[in-house]
Design an enzyme around this catalytic site. Structure first.
Site, PDB file in Angstrom:
ATOM      1  N   HIS A 186      40.066  -6.050  25.305  1.00  0.00           N
ATOM      2  CA  HIS A 186      41.017  -5.049  24.815  1.00  0.00           C
ATOM      3  C   HIS A 186      42.316  -5.029  25.617  1.00  0.00           C
ATOM      4  CE1 HIS A 186      42.105  -0.743  23.754  1.00  0.00           C
ATOM      5  NE2 HIS A 186      41.820  -1.257  22.570  1.00  0.00           N
ATOM      6  N   ASP A 200      43.320  -0.226  31.127  1.00  0.00           N
ATOM      7  CA  ASP A 200      42.301  -0.618  30.154  1.00  0.00           C
ATOM      8  C   ASP A 200      41.118  -1.278  30.844  1.00  0.00           C
ATOM      9  OD1 ASP A 200      41.195  -1.835  27.533  1.00  0.00           O
ATOM     10  OD2 ASP A 200      42.995  -0.799  26.848  1.00  0.00           O
ATOM     11  N   GLN A 248      52.349 -21.391  22.747  1.00  0.00           N
ATOM     12  CA  GLN A 248      51.066 -20.710  22.905  1.00  0.00           C
ATOM     13  C   GLN A 248      51.066 -19.434  22.045  1.00  0.00           C
ATOM     14  OE1 GLN A 248      48.377 -21.619  24.876  1.00  0.00           O
ATOM     15  NE2 GLN A 248      49.439 -23.513  25.409  1.00  0.00           N
ATOM     16  N   ASN A 267      41.797   6.991  16.607  1.00  0.00           N
ATOM     17  CA  ASN A 267      41.255   6.261  15.461  1.00  0.00           C
ATOM     18  C   ASN A 267      40.190   7.038  14.701  1.00  0.00           C
ATOM     19  OD1 ASN A 267      42.854   4.190  16.286  1.00  0.00           O
ATOM     20  ND2 ASN A 267      41.222   2.761  16.790  1.00  0.00           N
ATOM     21  N   ASP A 313      42.002  -7.558  41.861  1.00  0.00           N
ATOM     22  CA  ASP A 313      41.969  -8.540  40.773  1.00  0.00           C
ATOM     23  C   ASP A 313      41.542  -7.867  39.472  1.00  0.00           C
ATOM     24  OD1 ASP A 313      41.700 -10.644  39.059  1.00  0.00           O
ATOM     25  OD2 ASP A 313      40.253 -11.758  40.271  1.00  0.00           O
ATOM     26  N   TRP A 346      43.335   4.364  24.758  1.00  0.00           N
ATOM     27  CA  TRP A 346      41.997   4.919  24.853  1.00  0.00           C
ATOM     28  C   TRP A 346      42.109   6.430  24.945  1.00  0.00           C
ATOM     29  CZ3 TRP A 346      41.808   7.654  29.387  1.00  0.00           C
ATOM     30  CH2 TRP A 346      42.672   7.257  30.417  1.00  0.00           C
ATOM     31  N   GLY A 382      51.574 -16.292  20.095  1.00  0.00           N
ATOM     32  CA  GLY A 382      52.787 -15.741  19.518  1.00  0.00           C
ATOM     33  C   GLY A 382      53.759 -15.323  20.597  1.00  0.00           C
ATOM     34  N   SER A 426      45.178   1.284  19.001  1.00  0.00           N
ATOM     35  CA  SER A 426      45.193   0.480  20.232  1.00  0.00           C
ATOM     36  C   SER A 426      46.292  -0.560  20.189  1.00  0.00           C
ATOM     37  CB  SER A 426      43.852  -0.240  20.407  1.00  0.00           C
ATOM     38  OG  SER A 426      42.915   0.573  21.033  1.00  0.00           O
ATOM     39  N   SER A 450      47.430   7.329  19.498  1.00  0.00           N
ATOM     40  CA  SER A 450      47.121   8.672  18.988  1.00  0.00           C
ATOM     41  C   SER A 450      45.668   8.853  18.564  1.00  0.00           C
ATOM     42  CB  SER A 450      48.040   9.012  17.813  1.00  0.00           C
ATOM     43  OG  SER A 450      47.843   8.102  16.750  1.00  0.00           O
ATOM     44  N   ASP A 454      39.134  13.441  12.161  1.00  0.00           N
ATOM     45  CA  ASP A 454      39.506  13.932  13.484  1.00  0.00           C
ATOM     46  C   ASP A 454      41.002  14.221  13.512  1.00  0.00           C
ATOM     47  OD1 ASP A 454      39.227  14.708  16.095  1.00  0.00           O
ATOM     48  OD2 ASP A 454      38.660  12.742  16.875  1.00  0.00           O
ATOM     49  N   ASN A 461      56.648 -21.194  24.394  1.00  0.00           N
ATOM     50  CA  ASN A 461      55.786 -22.087  25.179  1.00  0.00           C
ATOM     51  C   ASN A 461      54.678 -22.727  24.351  1.00  0.00           C
ATOM     52  OD1 ASN A 461      54.265 -19.800  24.738  1.00  0.00           O
ATOM     53  ND2 ASN A 461      53.426 -19.709  26.823  1.00  0.00           N
TER      54      ASN A 461
END
Length: 901
Positions: free
Chosen positions: A224, A185, A240, A325, A213, A284, A242, A398, A323, A331, A238
């Site tokens: 994304h 991504d 944080q 959007n 990196d 994507w 979910g 996504s 698949s 489409d 933790n």
């Protein structure tokens, strides 16, 4: 005249080359400037690559990919003119050490989410009831992470108290340990407080900036990949955000969407550390605009193939794909070559109230569904955000693909031995259609499973997936059968507005090779031209009555070319017996009477196995339960089975229930008479009542011989290795003396018709027609499918195609080949190119009917009066009485030595 001929020639070459809408002709107004320069060496040699780059005032950037491919860039790029760059590339092409070089243009690739107003403090859909329901359901699994109660898709928060049953997998002890997932991504925030301890540098890199990196730019546009990563492996407990579906999995990311995306960028991403990464998740693809046909290029297709052949120690990488959007633009994911690849698991979406989202695309290649977002005021997906914090607004397909990747990671922890095909089997077998059945479009396929172009086989079920994974047996080897429809006159067939054409192929189980009797993937490769491509509808009907709409009308698609050999995929006939009549319906829905076109060709590609995938699957008439002809008992004897029922679906019931012993579906003791007869199979009597007193030499007939023994008898009952003589073929034993009798040669052997025997192929071959002439290769090697090309010949296996040959991944995806570039010239001519797309047609040598070069060694077919059966090039045929080795003539056949003496 010469210029016009050349223009025509190049136009023809262009037509052949344009398989995807993103491929453009050089020089056209809409063709972008090259973004990446790539070379390929004969083998990986970083020192040599650096030296070659330096010689041409360039440098190597990033790490090599696909073994021996390198990214190069010009030194002081901004100071170089286009002419200087072009000349440097021309010099590269002439380098003896460079096998291939290409300047690659970017292709349009989009992330499969959409934009909500993202207020992370918004608690509008949080309810105490949902929180209590989660806590009451399983107190052990109430995490203190503040947004865990808002993860409705994990805590029975969907309408009807549905979810993806992940907590059951956790309760069974599976949390993704020892599984590595990479998100392809726009990068991953590796130091995020909810990701850092699960971060996997071996599953990460930055292809956009050619370093290691993957941290994304903090510019508001590159959240994304990090959001997708959080869905998979956000840390649990933790405090944080979910909890990730596979909260103990290792998570990495490839930064590859934050810049120009070419075929080489995709290939470098898909091939990253394939020995280490288990699952690649991609959210994507091509534009979801309702008017694009596009898919992976040659290098990306090579990366997919190497992944399933060599990845994970030969078990194959798992490629999970969103698949698409484009639903609002009508489409179809059938126009997306990533989701129609047999190597990917295409994942669709459902809303919190178990309906189709407005963005959902329909196609028969979608295998299953996970939850995702709905409308803006309805719940979406909870995950981490960039550069820190959390979001409850992750959206689109996504968000569905990473949830699927996380659930698959749980199954891989439960059974690390699962292959890429095993995973597709268990995903579709455990998918739950029940929550989604209120949506229109569901039907039942020929083996009783519910199928949908919207949702595949249903909602993924984490608990069911890990339980099936634990007991799953590795599936038999996959084979492919190809059936080509021979179009009668008129050819091509004209298409008019509001017309329907039916084309039927009769399938008999692939008599020419290993039978395919249990379907997995089904592809239709078709070529159609029409004045408005979006007015075409293609539908496939299986012999069992399963209807698959391969391509629906797409009103936004005004393309006038149609599509050329596009591979449509359906997974909806999975498990069916393919034998019988298949029908392809081609329909035009156009009301414009001025529109017309032509239907050119279609092929049916059937992938599957000769025997059932699992021991409790139904056994079809004519198939064998385990091996080529017999099921081996634990005591070393053999129980031979014979088909009796003509109806392969007699007594078959829907679903994947475990069938009790004696029900004919493989349950119970397979060696018992009851188990072998109730299901339409009858065991051979394992005790001879009146053995004949035959002898063979000093050996006495033991009686009750194996069916492959001839009438002379055997020295060991019911043993294919105990025959005095074979009824059909004698096959040599590997690593031991003696032979066994078989009806057909096993894989790795070829039939010597003269000696009625099976002989071993060369170790280089997986299967062969002669000892050194491979029909398929081991691993991810490529098969030379050209006669007499330099030092190589037809049937040799190579790691990379040699210079001058191109890789064909389309005609046989299970065994890609090295073939000649398509010859645009007339018969008797070859294309004499200059390596840059220009050139002219030149006459073949007089010995050649067709050729790929000027010498008799480069004949593809010999001319009348010439032959190449004796040696590797065409030379005049021998006259009566002439010996080929004396007068240097070409024999029309290879004669046995006994006839030549």
């Amino acid at each position: 005249m010469r210029l016009s001929l050349l223009a025509l020639l190049l136009a023809v070459v262009g037509i052949w080359a344009i398989e995807h809408d993103s491929v453009c002709e050089e020089g056209s107004a809409d063709c972008p400037e090259p973004s990446h320069l790539v070379i390929r060496l004969a083998k990986r040699d970083d020192t040599l690559a650096a030296a070659i780059a330096d010689q041409h005032d360039m440098r190597v950037v990033g790490r090599p990919f696909l073994d021996s491919h390198y990214f190069l860039e010009h030194v002081d790029d901004s100071k170089k003119t286009k002419r200087h760059k072009r000349e440097a590339v021309e010099r590269l092409r002439d380098s003896a050490d460079v096998e291939w070089v290409e300047e690659q243009r970017p292709r349009s690739r989009v992330k499969r989410d959409y934009t909500f107003f993202d207020d992370t403090a918004d608690q509008s859909f949080s309810t105490n009831d949902r929180h209590k329901r989660s806590d009451a359901r399983d107190p052990k699994r109430y995490w203190p992470d503040p947004l865990y109660p808002e993860q409705w898709y994990l805590v029975k928060g969907a309408v009807g108290n549905y979810d993806m049953n992940v907590i059951e997998a956790w309760d069974l002890g599976y949390t993704g340990k020892n599984v590595s997932v990479s998100i392809l991504d726009d990068g991953i925030q590796r130091d995020h407080l909810d990701l850092y301890s699960n971060y996997d540098p071996m599953a990460s890199t930055d292809i956009n900036d050619h370093d290691d990196d993957p941290t994304p730019q903090n510019n508001g546009d590159n959240k994304h990949g990090t959001r997708c990563a959080g869905e998979v492996a956000a840390i649990a407990g933790n405090n944080q955000c979910g909890v990730g579906v596979a909260y103990n999995a290792k998570i990495g990311g490839v930064r590859m969407l934050d810049g120009p995306v070419s075929d080489s960028v995709e290939a470098a991403s898909l091939s990253l550390n394939q020995h280490h990464i288990d699952i690649y998740s991609a959210s994507w693809g091509p534009e979801d605009d309702g008017k694009t046909f596009d898919g992976p290029g040659p290098l990306a297709r090579q990366a997919f193939y190497k992944g399933i052949k060599e990845g994970r120690g030969g078990k194959g990488n798992i490629f999970v794909w969103a698949s698409g959007n484009g639903g609002q633009r009508q489409d179809s994911c059938s126009a997306d070559g990533y989701t129609t690849s047999i190597y990917t698991l295409s994942i669709s979406s459902a809303t919190f109230d178990n309906h189709r989202p407005w963005y959902l695309e329909e196609c028969p290649s979608s295998i299953a569904t996970t939850y995702s977002s709905a409308n803006m005021n309805e719940p979406a997906i909870v995950t981490v955000d960039v550069p820190s914090g959390c979001t409850k607004k992750h959206t689109g397909t996504s968000a569905s693909a990473p949830l699927a990747a996380g659930i698959i990671a749980l199954a891989l922890e439960a059974n690390p031995s699962l292959t890429w095909r095993d995973m597709q089997h268990i995903v579709l077998r455990t998918a739950n259609p029940t929550p989604l059945l209120n949506n229109p479009g569901w039907s039942t396929n020929g083996v009783g499973r519910k199928i949908s172009n919207k949702f595949g086989y249903g909602l993924m079920d984490g608990g069911a997936l890990v339980k099936m994974a634990k007991k799953w047996q590795t599936v038999p080897e996959q084979h492919m059968c190809t059936y080509e429809y021979k179009l009668s006159e008129p050819n091509p067939r004209p298409l008019t507005s509001r017309s329907i054409l039916n084309f039927t192929l009769s399938v008999g189980g692939c008599e020419s090779g290993t039978p395919v009797l249990y379907l997995e993937h089904v592809q239709v490769v078709a070529t159609v031209r029409f004045g408005k491509r979006g007015d075409l509808r293609l539908t496939l009907y299986s012999p069992r009555g399963t209807r698959s709409e391969l391509l629906p009308p797409r009103p936004q698609d005004f393309n006038t070319n149609g599509f050329h050999k596009w591979p449509f995929l359906s997974v909806q006939m999975w498990g069916e017996d393919p034998r019988g009549d298949w029908t392809l319906t081609v329909e035009t829905v156009s009301e414009n009477r001025n529109l017309g076109g032509t239907f050119h060709d279609w092929m049916l590609l059937l992938y599957g196995t000769e025997s059932p995938a699992q021991s409790n699957d139904p056994v079809y008439a004519g198939a064998v339960p385990v091996s080529a002809s017999a099921r081996h008992r634990a005591d070393g004897t053999t129980q031979v089975q014979f088909a009796r029922s003509p109806d392969p679906f007699a007594g078959f019931t829907a679903g994947d229930a475990s069938f009790p012993a004696g029900d004919g579906f493989g349950g119970g003791d397979p060696t018992s008479a009851a188990a072998s007869s109730v299901g339409g199979y009858m065991a051979a009597d394992t005790e001879a009542k009146n053995p004949q007193e035959l002898t063979y030499g000093d050996l006495k007939n033991a009686g009750n011989c194996h069916p492959e023994c001839d009438d002379s008898g055997c020295h060991e009952s019911q043993s294919a290795t105990g025959c005095f003589k074979c009824r059909n073929l004698a096959q040599s034993q590997r690593n031991r003396a003696g032979f066994k009798c078989v009806s057909t040669c096993d894989a790795g052997y070829f039939e010597d018709k003269a000696q009625h025997s099976c002989k071993m192929c060369s170790p280089k071959c997986k299967t062969c027609s002669q000892q050194e002439v491979c029909d398929s290769c081991t691993g991810a090697q490529l098969l030379i499918d050209v006669d007499h090309y330099g030092q190589l010949d037809h049937g040799q296996c190579v790691a990379e195609c040699p210079k001058g040959l191109m890789t064909d991944y389309d005609s046989d995806p299970l065994q890609p080949k090295c073939i000649l570039p398509k010859n645009p010239c007339a018969k008797g001519y070859f294309f004499a190119g200059d390596g840059r797309g220009s050139g002219s047609c030149a006459v073949c040598h007089e010995a050649c009917a067709t050729c790929h070069g000027p010498s008799p060694v480069q004949c593809d077919q010999c001319n009348t009066g010439y032959a190449n059966k004796t040696v590797g090039y065409c030379r005049p045929c021998c006259k009566s009485g002439e010996q080929p080795d004396v007068v240097h003539c070409g024999s029309l056949q290879i004669l046995p030595a006994s006839l030549l003496s």
